[in-house]
Write a protein that holds these residues in place. Structure first.
Motif, PDB file in Angstrom:
ATOM      1  N   ASP A 118       0.834  -1.203   0.000  1.00  0.00           N
ATOM      2  CA  ASP A 118       0.000   0.000   0.000  1.00  0.00           C
ATOM      3  C   ASP A 118       0.869   1.254   0.000  1.00  0.00           C
ATOM      4  O   ASP A 118       1.958   1.267   0.564  1.00  0.00           O
ATOM      5  CB  ASP A 118      -0.902   0.006   1.234  1.00  0.00           C
ATOM      6  CG  ASP A 118      -2.001   1.047   1.120  1.00  0.00           C
ATOM      7  OD1 ASP A 118      -3.087   0.676   0.640  1.00  0.00           O
ATOM      8  OD2 ASP A 118      -1.767   2.223   1.491  1.00  0.00           O
ATOM      9  N   ARG A 119       0.366   2.323  -0.626  1.00  0.00           N
ATOM     10  CA  ARG A 119       1.189   3.541  -0.670  1.00  0.00           C
ATOM     11  C   ARG A 119       1.282   4.216   0.694  1.00  0.00           C
ATOM     12  O   ARG A 119       2.105   5.097   0.910  1.00  0.00           O
ATOM     13  CB  ARG A 119       0.693   4.503  -1.747  1.00  0.00           C
ATOM     14  CG  ARG A 119      -0.606   5.239  -1.436  1.00  0.00           C
ATOM     15  CD  ARG A 119      -1.064   6.027  -2.659  1.00  0.00           C
ATOM     16  NE  ARG A 119      -2.194   6.886  -2.337  1.00  0.00           N
ATOM     17  CZ  ARG A 119      -2.073   8.173  -1.990  1.00  0.00           C
ATOM     18  NH1 ARG A 119      -0.881   8.732  -1.918  1.00  0.00           N
ATOM     19  NH2 ARG A 119      -3.135   8.892  -1.719  1.00  0.00           N
ATOM     20  N   ARG A 120       0.447   3.816   1.624  1.00  0.00           N
ATOM     21  CA  ARG A 120       0.537   4.361   2.984  1.00  0.00           C
ATOM     22  C   ARG A 120       1.130   3.345   3.963  1.00  0.00           C
ATOM     23  O   ARG A 120       0.942   3.447   5.158  1.00  0.00           O
ATOM     24  CB  ARG A 120      -0.837   4.819   3.464  1.00  0.00           C
ATOM     25  CG  ARG A 120      -1.366   6.048   2.732  1.00  0.00           C
ATOM     26  CD  ARG A 120      -2.635   6.570   3.374  1.00  0.00           C
ATOM     27  NE  ARG A 120      -3.103   7.792   2.741  1.00  0.00           N
ATOM     28  CZ  ARG A 120      -3.879   7.827   1.660  1.00  0.00           C
ATOM     29  NH1 ARG A 120      -4.256   6.695   1.083  1.00  0.00           N
ATOM     30  NH2 ARG A 120      -4.269   8.984   1.147  1.00  0.00           N
ATOM     31  N   MET A 155      -2.464  18.768  -0.524  1.00  0.00           N
ATOM     32  CA  MET A 155      -2.614  17.380  -0.962  1.00  0.00           C
ATOM     33  C   MET A 155      -1.949  17.137  -2.300  1.00  0.00           C
ATOM     34  O   MET A 155      -2.063  17.947  -3.223  1.00  0.00           O
ATOM     35  CB  MET A 155      -4.104  17.017  -1.040  1.00  0.00           C
ATOM     36  CG  MET A 155      -4.673  16.561   0.286  1.00  0.00           C
ATOM     37  SD  MET A 155      -6.391  16.031   0.135  1.00  0.00           S
ATOM     38  CE  MET A 155      -7.215  17.466   0.792  1.00  0.00           C
ATOM     39  N   CYS A 156      -1.259  15.990  -2.432  1.00  0.00           N
ATOM     40  CA  CYS A 156      -0.674  15.576  -3.701  1.00  0.00           C
ATOM     41  C   CYS A 156      -1.811  15.125  -4.628  1.00  0.00           C
ATOM     42  O   CYS A 156      -2.935  14.936  -4.176  1.00  0.00           O
ATOM     43  CB  CYS A 156       0.316  14.432  -3.467  1.00  0.00           C
ATOM     44  SG  CYS A 156      -0.481  12.905  -2.944  1.00  0.00           S
ATOM     45  N   PRO A 157      -1.535  14.950  -5.923  1.00  0.00           N
ATOM     46  CA  PRO A 157      -2.617  14.578  -6.843  1.00  0.00           C
ATOM     47  C   PRO A 157      -3.356  13.308  -6.413  1.00  0.00           C
ATOM     48  O   PRO A 157      -4.590  13.244  -6.509  1.00  0.00           O
ATOM     49  CB  PRO A 157      -1.892  14.374  -8.179  1.00  0.00           C
ATOM     50  CG  PRO A 157      -0.679  15.248  -8.067  1.00  0.00           C
ATOM     51  CD  PRO A 157      -0.278  15.229  -6.621  1.00  0.00           C
ATOM     52  N   ALA A 158      -2.647  12.313  -5.911  1.00  0.00           N
ATOM     53  CA  ALA A 158      -3.311  11.057  -5.526  1.00  0.00           C
ATOM     54  C   ALA A 158      -4.267  11.291  -4.357  1.00  0.00           C
ATOM     55  O   ALA A 158      -5.397  10.792  -4.346  1.00  0.00           O
ATOM     56  CB  ALA A 158      -2.270  10.008  -5.147  1.00  0.00           C
ATOM     57  N   CYS A 159      -3.821  12.050  -3.343  1.00  0.00           N
ATOM     58  CA  CYS A 159      -4.679  12.333  -2.186  1.00  0.00           C
ATOM     59  C   CYS A 159      -5.850  13.222  -2.602  1.00  0.00           C
ATOM     60  O   CYS A 159      -6.982  13.010  -2.160  1.00  0.00           O
ATOM     61  CB  CYS A 159      -3.883  13.002  -1.079  1.00  0.00           C
ATOM     62  SG  CYS A 159      -2.775  11.866  -0.213  1.00  0.00           S
ATOM     63  N   ALA A 160      -5.566  14.202  -3.457  1.00  0.00           N
ATOM     64  CA  ALA A 160      -6.626  15.109  -3.896  1.00  0.00           C
ATOM     65  C   ALA A 160      -7.704  14.342  -4.660  1.00  0.00           C
ATOM     66  O   ALA A 160      -8.897  14.621  -4.524  1.00  0.00           O
ATOM     67  CB  ALA A 160      -6.046  16.222  -4.761  1.00  0.00           C
ATOM     68  N   ASN A 176      -6.845  14.093   5.350  1.00  0.00           N
ATOM     69  CA  ASN A 176      -6.277  13.122   4.409  1.00  0.00           C
ATOM     70  C   ASN A 176      -4.837  13.487   4.052  1.00  0.00           C
ATOM     71  O   ASN A 176      -4.514  14.645   3.806  1.00  0.00           O
ATOM     72  CB  ASN A 176      -7.124  13.082   3.132  1.00  0.00           C
ATOM     73  CG  ASN A 176      -6.683  11.960   2.200  1.00  0.00           C
ATOM     74  OD1 ASN A 176      -6.203  10.928   2.678  1.00  0.00           O
ATOM     75  ND2 ASN A 176      -6.828  12.175   0.902  1.00  0.00           N
ATOM     76  N   ALA A 177      -3.977  12.464   4.033  1.00  0.00           N
ATOM     77  CA  ALA A 177      -2.560  12.714   3.799  1.00  0.00           C
ATOM     78  C   ALA A 177      -1.871  11.422   3.407  1.00  0.00           C
ATOM     79  O   ALA A 177      -2.427  10.338   3.575  1.00  0.00           O
ATOM     80  CB  ALA A 177      -1.912  13.272   5.062  1.00  0.00           C
ATOM     81  N   CYS A 178      -0.657  11.550   2.878  1.00  0.00           N
ATOM     82  CA  CYS A 178       0.140  10.359   2.558  1.00  0.00           C
ATOM     83  C   CYS A 178       1.613  10.739   2.740  1.00  0.00           C
ATOM     84  O   CYS A 178       1.930  11.887   3.007  1.00  0.00           O
ATOM     85  CB  CYS A 178      -0.150   9.887   1.133  1.00  0.00           C
ATOM     86  SG  CYS A 178       0.640  10.891  -0.134  1.00  0.00           S
ATOM     87  N   PRO A 179       2.518   9.775   2.572  1.00  0.00           N
ATOM     88  CA  PRO A 179       3.943  10.092   2.799  1.00  0.00           C
ATOM     89  C   PRO A 179       4.455  11.179   1.855  1.00  0.00           C
ATOM     90  O   PRO A 179       5.427  11.868   2.165  1.00  0.00           O
ATOM     91  CB  PRO A 179       4.649   8.760   2.518  1.00  0.00           C
ATOM     92  CG  PRO A 179       3.605   7.713   2.631  1.00  0.00           C
ATOM     93  CD  PRO A 179       2.306   8.356   2.270  1.00  0.00           C
ATOM     94  N   GLU A 180       3.800  11.337   0.687  1.00  0.00           N
ATOM     95  CA  GLU A 180       4.241  12.340  -0.280  1.00  0.00           C
ATOM     96  C   GLU A 180       3.933  13.755   0.187  1.00  0.00           C
ATOM     97  O   GLU A 180       4.708  14.681  -0.025  1.00  0.00           O
ATOM     98  CB  GLU A 180       3.508  12.128  -1.619  1.00  0.00           C
ATOM     99  CG  GLU A 180       3.908  10.880  -2.362  1.00  0.00           C
ATOM    100  CD  GLU A 180       5.406  10.874  -2.633  1.00  0.00           C
ATOM    101  OE1 GLU A 180       5.922  11.902  -3.118  1.00  0.00           O
ATOM    102  OE2 GLU A 180       6.050   9.841  -2.313  1.00  0.00           O
ATOM    103  N   CYS A 181       2.754  13.933   0.787  1.00  0.00           N
ATOM    104  CA  CYS A 181       2.260  15.295   0.964  1.00  0.00           C
ATOM    105  C   CYS A 181       1.910  15.650   2.414  1.00  0.00           C
ATOM    106  O   CYS A 181       1.641  16.812   2.706  1.00  0.00           O
ATOM    107  CB  CYS A 181       1.017  15.503   0.093  1.00  0.00           C
ATOM    108  SG  CYS A 181      -0.400  14.486   0.558  1.00  0.00           S
ATOM    109  N   GLY A 182       1.889  14.691   3.297  1.00  0.00           N
ATOM    110  CA  GLY A 182       1.356  14.958   4.635  1.00  0.00           C
ATOM    111  C   GLY A 182       2.412  15.165   5.702  1.00  0.00           C
ATOM    112  O   GLY A 182       3.603  15.315   5.411  1.00  0.00           O
TER     113      GLY A 182
HETATM  114 ZN   LIG Z   1      -0.704  12.617  -0.641  1.00  0.00          ZN
END
Ligand SMILES: [Zn+2]
Ligand SMILES: [Zn+2]
Length: 735
Positions: A118-120, A155-160, A176-182
């Motif tokens: 998973d990306r998270r 938010m990065c494009p995937a999170c958005a 909402n967040a992920c390792p890229e943007c949060g």
């Molecule tokens: Zn993200």
């Protein structure tokens, strides 16, 4: 046909709009849904049958965190609108929507957290519409990302894409967040890629770490590491108060404490409180975790960061509030690093700001029912109903110890987070800032301010300083009675036993062992513990041996050996003289002070380091099998009780038996007195009823007499429940 439905309750930030979107789409309805200041507004258009089906299913199938209080639907003209849309919130208006409490990580997010594909995977801030931080990150309403502490993260494009997709679990999930943007976790002073893994490794090796969580900083170390726990206790300047534990799983928790069905349900509930339960003899915890305590406070991980940390460490951790001694828990990064520098060997931090400091909630089960001892993270700011609606907006300022405030309008009351003891500038600031935040969040502009009768409480002073409002003084024990009635949806009349440490009485003396008859509106004192002096006033609260001297004088009994050995004759004589003359020694009917006296007579504790310590330790030493009771009588005269205790001690009766017979005497006398009053329902409240033995026996006796009883469940029996009781009284008096 076309219908406009207004939905009120906890319906924002809980996935309600995507739920409406899916339901409408499934039933072939067109229209739209939007959040506004009062909740959610839906318009649906379709054939009559589909619209009716929609309205029937709307409340029935709502998402897990939603709580619908009211749906009002009215027909509106058909517009021919096609498709279904989620529309943006209109700006402005009066906000009154419920901001929800912080919620433990959901099962779906947990799966992602531990899924290497998973990306998270291992992302400490994974969350979705059904879980994650809420109250602690909210800055204002409506609840939208710009008004949270996530505003600084784009938010990065995937999170958005997730955020904007009504069919996604993260549709409009504000954090909402992920390792890229949060947000990112960081172990201060280390450049480790995986900060949590590095922190876990340090903890495994015996380090003490400050860990930034959801509502503030904790101090963590291995629970089974004698040296680490002892060091933590010494550096924190905390002498006796037990440390809370976090166990990786329910199975691990079961190795620490005995979990009945109620305890286990509380432990896994999404509020994730600290659950106090009987410790197992073989529990692998260091002696310094909870000296002399028969119970341990255990909780499960409630944020992804905690889940990762506990999984990596693999053993239970001490996770105690990040503060020195009695200061409030630290939650701002700069402040935490300064205040905790002398305690922690390292800091596991992150860059998502905490807006409101929120301690862990604490609960215990008694007789299969929950008994809330501290209501905060996970529960706040959920609203609690008032049985009599407030006509004007109310602020209730509470008491002094374990302070909370309460705001109310109409049928709804919001009790604030646990502030702590209102005795210094820091807690006073948290108190006034908390009130201001709640006024904004729930659009309450108080016209009536309720307060305790004690003129010296800072909470009373805060109330008196507010201009242009009607002030309502509420007697302390009446507020306890009212709080218990109101949380059960009742307005009285009722009778009650309200036992605590101290409360300002209507006659200016110190009350704390009261039998009251009354309702939300008013009360009559129909009985009370035989009064004695508190020699030296406040000093007698810190030094239970002073109360022992006062009770020995009242009972006309000689000093038992344990007390004589602990305090020399000259000091005892001086204090007894104060009790005799009454100099600087107010009269009190406090049951809490009676517990202090008995603890000292038994040699259990002569001086305390925290509120209620003597009573807690006296309960802890009780012989569970002892069924005998000392004389006390339904008029609550403890003089013969004290005389019998001293006799027993002189005969060499073991302290566990004496302590149990004292508890039994108080329970029997209380039940007797209440039965003789002959009214129902019966309320048992006040901080003394956090005592499991006293509550269980009193309750059993009253049940045997066939009487209906009310005991606090959602709010603490102690002073944390006072503000809500004051609000209930103010509302009932026509405010
Ligand atoms: Zn993200
Ligand atoms: Zn989730």
């Amino acid at each position: 046909m076309r219908v406009r439905a207004r939905v009120e309750g906890t319906v924002q930030g809980v996935g309600f709009r995507p739920y409406v979107y899916r339901l409408a789409s499934e039933l072939g309805c067109s229209g739209h849904v939007l959040n506004d200041a009062r909740g959610v507004v839906v318009e649906v258009e379709a054939d009559t049958k589909s619209v009716e089906r929609f309205l029937a299913r709307l409340p029935a199938e709502a998402p897990p965190l939603a709580h619908i209080e009211r749906v009002a639907a009215e027909p509106v003209p058909v517009t021919g609108e096609t498709g279904f849309a989620i529309r943006a919130s209109p700006p402005g208006g009066e906000p009154s929507v419920a901001v929800t409490a912080d919620t433990a990580t959901c099962a779906e997010c947990l799966e992602e957290l531990f899924d290497p594909a998973d990306r998270r995977h291992r992302y400490p801030f994974v969350n979705c519409t059904n879980c994650g931080p809420r109250f602690t990150i909210v800055r204002g309403v409506p609840y939208d990302r710009p008004l949270t502490t996530m505003a600084g993260f784009t938010m990065c494009p995937a999170c958005a894409a997730e955020y904007e997709n009504p069919l996604d679990r993260r549709f409009h999930a504000q954090p909402n967040a992920c390792p890229e943007c949060g947000p990112r976790a960081r172990l201060v002073g280390s450049d480790a890629e995986d900060a949590v893994a590095a922190a876990a490794s340090a903890l495994r090796d015996g380090a003490i770490l400050a860990v930034k969580g959801v509502g503030g900083y904790h101090l963590a170390c291995r629970a089974d590491d004698e040296a680490a726990v002892a060091a933590l206790r010494a550096r924190k300047h905390r002498e006796d108060k037990p440390f809370a534990l976090m166990a990786p799983t329910v199975t691990a928790a079961r190795t620490l404490v005995e979990l009945g069905a109620t305890e286990e349900a509380l432990l896994v509930a999404r509020e994730r409180p600290i659950v106090l339960a009987r410790r197992r003899a073989e529990a692998a915890v260091a002696a310094a975790v909870a000296p002399r305590a028969p119970e341990l406070g255990v909780m499960l991980p409630y944020s992804p960061l905690h889940h990762l940390l506990l999984a990596d460490v693999g053993v239970p951790l001490v996770l105690t509030s990040g503060n020195v001694s009695d200061e409030p828990i630290a939650y701002r990064d700069d402040e935490a690093q300064e205040r905790l520098a002398g305690i922690a060997d390292g800091f596991l931090v992150h860059d998502r700001p905490i807006q409101t400091r929120t301690d862990d909630s604490v609960v215990r089960a008694v007789g299969g029912r929950p008994l809330m001892l501290r209501r905060s993270r996970g529960c706040v700011p959920g609203s609690i109903r008032l049985p009599v609606a407030a006509r004007r907006h109310v602020l209730a300022c509470g008491a002094e110890l374990k302070s909370t405030f309460c705001l109310a309008k109409g049928e709804r009351a919001w009790v604030g987070h646990h502030i702590g003891d209102l005795q210094n500038f820091e807690t006073l600031r948290a108190f006034t800032e908390g009130i201001a935040r709640f006024e904004t969040l729930f659009a309450v502009a108080p016209e009536v301010v309720a307060h305790d009768l004690h003129p010296e409480y800072l909470s009373t002073k805060v109330a008196l300083e507010r201009g242009g409002v009607e002030l309502i003084g509420v007697q302390h024990h009446h507020a306890h009675l009212a709080a218990c009635l109101a949380e059960h949806g009742e307005a009285g009349p009722a009778v009650g036993a309200v036992y605590d440490g101290t409360g300002y009485g209507s006659d200016g003396t110190v009350w704390g062992g009261e039998l009251l008859s009354g309702d939300l509106h008013g009360f009559e004192r129909v009985g009370s513990l035989h009064p004695v002096r508190m020699p030296g006033g406040e000093a007698a609260i810190r030094q239970p041996w002073r109360m022992a001297c006062a009770w020995l004088l009242a009972a006309g009994t000689a000093t038992p050996a344990a007390l004589a050995a602990a305090v020399d004759a000259e000091r005892r004589d001086r204090v007894t003289e104060l009790a005799r003359t009454g100099l600087a020694s107010p009269v009190t009917s406090s049951v809490g002070r009676l517990f202090d006296a008995v603890a000292s007579l038994c040699g259990v504790r002569h001086e305390v380091n925290y509120e209620g310590q003597a009573a807690i330790e006296l309960e802890a030493v009780c012989d569970p099998a002892e069924d005998g009771a000392y004389p006390m009588g339904g008029e609550l005269d403890a003089r013969p009780t004290i005389a019998a205790i001293v006799d027993d001690l002189r005969r060499g009766t073991p302290v566990p038996a004496v302590a149990a017979r004292f508890h039994n005497a108080l329970a029997d006398a209380t039940a007797d007195a209440l039965v003789r009053l002959g009214a129902e329902p019966i309320v048992l409240s006040g901080g003394v009823f956090a005592n499991r033995r006293l509550l269980a026996r009193t309750r059993a006796l009253l049940e045997r007499a066939g009487l209906r009883m009310l005991v606090p469940e959602r709010l603490p029996p102690g002073d944390g429940g006072i503000s809500y009781g004051q609000a209930a009284v103010a509302a009932a008096r026509g405010s």
